[in-house]
Design a protein around this motif. Structure first.
Motif, PDB file in Angstrom:
ATOM      1  N   ASP A  82       0.875  -1.173   0.000  1.00 24.27           N
ATOM      2  CA  ASP A  82       0.000   0.000   0.000  1.00 24.27           C
ATOM      3  C   ASP A  82       0.912   1.223   0.000  1.00 24.27           C
ATOM      4  N   ARG A  84       0.262   4.334   0.060  1.00 24.81           N
ATOM      5  CA  ARG A  84      -0.076   5.358   1.062  1.00 24.81           C
ATOM      6  C   ARG A  84       0.618   5.033   2.382  1.00 24.81           C
ATOM      7  N   ALA A  85       0.513   3.785   2.823  1.00 29.02           N
ATOM      8  CA  ALA A  85       1.154   3.381   4.078  1.00 29.02           C
ATOM      9  C   ALA A  85       2.668   3.478   3.959  1.00 29.02           C
ATOM     10  N   LYS A  91      -4.323   7.183   5.638  1.00 33.49           N
ATOM     11  CA  LYS A  91      -5.005   5.996   5.113  1.00 33.49           C
ATOM     12  C   LYS A  91      -6.435   6.366   4.738  1.00 33.49           C
TER      13      LYS A  91
END
Length: 171
Positions: A82, A84-85, A91
């Motif tokens: 992910d 974004r993470a 999130k």
């Protein structure tokens, strides 16, 4: 785009280059751009194997928090990151524009190609840029909390940050 949709890129733009931006005498390069948190990022299109619509992943314990799970890609179990993470962004839920970009790359110390998926908010475009459009980020190195950004390119009056895929895999 349906959950099971995936797009194979033409053979002439698939590949496994070891480059993370412009190399030596290379004058032009193509990047696939994608959106994360409203910002556009790019990755060397020669590393992109395919783009898949979002579908739930098989979660596994004891993986780094930025790895959301794994998928079965035609018999290969590959980790899905992910972004974004991984980049420390807020999130959010996955939407109908969320995609998994399948990356294929040769890496030092591994035999064969390494495959990984990158979850991004959306795919934006393919850009062909020249070396004159490339900007170094050396002046930002002391401020960056991660070193995923390998450079910037100017495209249509906007700046796109280029992701160094190999560094997204390191802890």
């Amino acid at each position: 785009m349906s959950d099971s949709t995936h797009y194979n890129l033409p053979e002439d733009i698939q590949g496994s280059s070891d480059s993370n931006g412009f190399d030596g005498e290379q004058l032009e390069q193509e990047f696939l751009s994608f959106i994360l948190d409203g910002n556009e990022f790019g990755i060397d299109i020669l590393k992109v194997q395919e783009i898949r619509g979002w579908s739930p992943l098989r979660e596994l314990p004891s993986l780094p928090t930025f790895i959301q799970g794994v998928i079965d890609l035609r018999g290969k179990v590959i980790p899905v990151i992910d972004m974004r993470a991984r980049m420390g962004l807020k999130k959010t839920g996955y939407s109908n524009t969320t995609v998994v970009i399948i990356i294929k790359q040769q890496m030092t110390g591994f035999t064969g190609s390494i495959y990984s998926g990158l979850i991004v908010d959306a795919v934006a475009d393919v850009h062909r840029v020249t070396k004159d459009n490339y900007r170094s980020v050396d002046n930002l190195s002391c401020y960056q909390q991660n070193d995923f950004i390998s450079g910037m390119v100017s495209v249509d009056k906007k700046m796109i940050a280029l992701i160094d895929f190999a560094k997204t895999l390191s802890n």
